[in-house]
Write an enzyme that holds these catalytic residues in place. Structure first.
Site, PDB file in Angstrom:
ATOM      1  CE1 TYR A   1      -3.499  -2.677   0.620  1.00 42.58           C
ATOM      2  CE2 TYR A   1      -4.651  -0.602   0.894  1.00 42.58           C
ATOM      3  CZ  TYR A   1      -4.677  -1.958   0.671  1.00 42.58           C
ATOM      4  OH  TYR A   1      -5.877  -2.588   0.488  1.00 42.58           O
TER       5      TYR A   1
ATOM      6  CE  LYS B   1       1.423 -17.250  -2.703  1.00 48.47           C
ATOM      7  NZ  LYS B   1       1.115 -18.640  -3.191  1.00 48.47           N
TER       8      LYS B   1
ATOM      9  CG  ASP C   1      -2.083 -20.018  -1.861  1.00 48.08           C
ATOM     10  OD1 ASP C   1      -1.549 -20.184  -0.741  1.00 48.08           O
ATOM     11  OD2 ASP C   1      -1.670 -20.597  -2.890  1.00 48.08           O
TER      12      ASP C   1
ATOM     13  CG  ASP D   1      -8.156  -4.827   1.051  1.00 49.60           C
ATOM     14  OD1 ASP D   1      -9.102  -4.364   1.715  1.00 49.60           O
ATOM     15  OD2 ASP D   1      -8.067  -4.709  -0.189  1.00 49.60           O
TER      16      ASP D   1
ATOM     17  CG  ASP E   1     -13.678  -7.290   1.278  1.00 53.24           C
ATOM     18  OD1 ASP E   1     -13.454  -6.564   2.275  1.00 53.24           O
ATOM     19  OD2 ASP E   1     -14.105  -6.850   0.193  1.00 53.24           O
TER      20      ASP E   1
HETATM   21  C1  IPM Z   1     -10.575  -1.341   3.359  1.00 55.78           C
HETATM   22  C2  IPM Z   1     -10.760  -0.670   2.035  1.00 55.78           C
HETATM   23  C3  IPM Z   1      -9.574   0.243   1.784  1.00 55.78           C
HETATM   24  C4  IPM Z   1      -8.336  -0.621   1.702  1.00 55.78           C
HETATM   25  C5  IPM Z   1      -9.707   1.152   0.554  1.00 55.78           C
HETATM   26  C6  IPM Z   1     -10.966   1.975   0.597  1.00 55.78           C
HETATM   27  C7  IPM Z   1      -8.491   2.025   0.380  1.00 55.78           C
HETATM   28  O1  IPM Z   1     -10.943  -1.594   1.024  1.00 55.78           O
HETATM   29  O2  IPM Z   1     -10.457  -0.635   4.385  1.00 55.78           O
HETATM   30  O3  IPM Z   1     -10.566  -2.576   3.398  1.00 55.78           O
HETATM   31  O4  IPM Z   1      -8.001  -1.174   0.634  1.00 55.78           O
HETATM   32  O5  IPM Z   1      -7.655  -0.738   2.721  1.00 55.78           O
HETATM   33 MN    MN Z   2     -11.018  -3.678   1.736  1.00 52.40          MN
END
Ligand code: IPM
Ligand code: MN
Length: 365
Positions: free
Chosen positions: A139, A190, A223, A247, A251
């Site tokens: 990042y 990884k 993975d 990240d 999700d």
């Molecule tokens: C998160 C989001 C952010 C990230 C974006 C909005 C920059 O997806 O907080 O997970 O990638 O960290």
């Molecule tokens: Mn995210």
């Protein structure tokens, strides 16, 4: 007096923040004394202040105990330059306050086990934490460029960098968290293709040997870890990983619980030795959801639960945090569902869900 800076941001951010302010008011009526300041972030800050987060907003952030953050981004901002994009405001806040430890709990409320796309028995009772390193890795690594090679080709470069101290402090944060839970940390990287993965594992091992052997440590390739998260998520307690893997894995973890609209998060810095204070920003994992913005139908639970994490981690109000979580669970158990988790039942609005949570709180406290 405890102080908070509220940064609602874009899209549904202002709606879920307004719902959360009602919850803060509830605690203030009972004497909590939260002092609130408001600021802009993301696209709305670009529109009014010329930057996705202004220096003044950062200065206010320095002065308060914690920041509550809504969401940023939207299609009207898609053409902005890379530096001006709404997400840059969030990344700047994380980096400026060195919020390296991002705690993302994935808890499956019993009433919602059927909202997950996985079978009930796989997710029912799920309670895991993704601990994501938040201020390093790809990042922020330099160089980060797109160069013109002059032969009709371009070259994009992102750089994954991790220093020992960055891995060490997030590993220790993972052991500390696990100690308050089921004493199990799974580190994901990884190392089979990345040097940063080789160092990651080495440093996590060292941090484990240095005073943390009461915690069970396992390692998984990221993975395979993603696969295990959907195969058998309850095998995990605390998962620790770098910024980009965190990240993605968070999700996935979010979907296990039924909806991204349910997940809060806390981003914490190191404890300041002089003030004893820990810099902190609390935000829902969901984004700005421009498709439903302004309709009053967004799920406020992730934002309200993020304030719950602030009660716990920034203000030591553990009982109040528990009561708030209980109120959310009770509203869900009554069958209230916003559109994102409705699955056939008539959905309630953001305000109705907030009313229900406040009603349950009223009874609990
Ligand atoms: C998160 C989001 C952010 C990230 C974006 C909005 C920059 O997806 O907080 O997970 O990638 O960290
Ligand atoms: Mn995210």
């Amino acid at each position: 007096m405890p102080s908070l800076l509220l940064l609602p941001g874009d899209g549904i951010g202002p709606e879920v923040m307004a719902a959360t302010e009602r919850v803060i008011d509830f605690f203030n009526r009972r004497g909590a004394g939260f002092e609130l300041q408001h600021g802009l972030v993301g696209g709305s800050a670009v529109d009014k202040e010329g930057a996705p987060v202004s220096e003044e907003t950062l200065a206010i952030g320095e002065a308060v105990d914690a920041i509550l953050f809504g969401a940023v981004g939207g299609p009207q901002y898609d053409e902005l330059s890379y530096e001006m994009r709404p997400e840059a405001g969030l990344l700047r806040l994380r980096k400026h306050f060195e919020l390296f430890a991002n705690i993302r709990p994935a808890i499956c409320y019993p009433a919602l086990a059927d909202a997950s796309s996985l079978k009930r028995e796989v997710v029912e009772g799920l309670d895991i934490i993704i601990l994501r390193e938040l201020t390093g890795g790809v990042y922020f690594g330099e160089p980060k460029t797109i160069e013109d090679l002059g032969n009709g080709q371009k070259r994009a470069i992102d750089t994954q960098i991790y220093d020992t101290y960055e891995i060490d402090r997030i590993a220790r944060a993972a052991f500390e968290l696990a100690r308050t839970r089921r004493q199990h940390v799974t580190s994901m990287e990884k190392r089979n293709v990345m040097k940063s993965g080789v160092l990651w594992r080495e440093v996590v091992e060292d941090a484990h040997k240095d005073g943390n052997t009461d915690i069970t440590l396992s390692h998984m390739l990221a993975d395979a870890g993603a696969m295990q998260l959907v195969r058998d998520p309850k095998q995990f307690d605390v998962i620790v990983c770098d910024n980009l893997f965190g990240d993605m894995l968070s999700d996935i973890a979010a979907q296990l619980t039924g909806s991204l609209g349910m997940l809060p998060s806390a981003s914490l810095g190191a404890v300041d030795e002089r003030s004893g204070r820990r810099r902190a920003l609390y935000e829902p994992v969901h984004g700005s959801a421009p498709d439903i913005a302004g309709k009053g139908i967004a799920n406020p639970i992730a934002m309200i639960a993020s304030f719950g994490m602030a009660l716990q981690y920034s203000f030591g109000m553990v009982n109040e945090a528990k009561a708030l979580d209980g109120a959310i669970a009770a509203a869900l158990a009554d069958g209230l569902r916003t559109a994102d988790i409705a699955h056939g039942v008539t959905p309630v609005s953001t305000n109705e869900m907030t009313d229900a949570i406040l009603g349950k709180l009223e009874k609990a406290l």
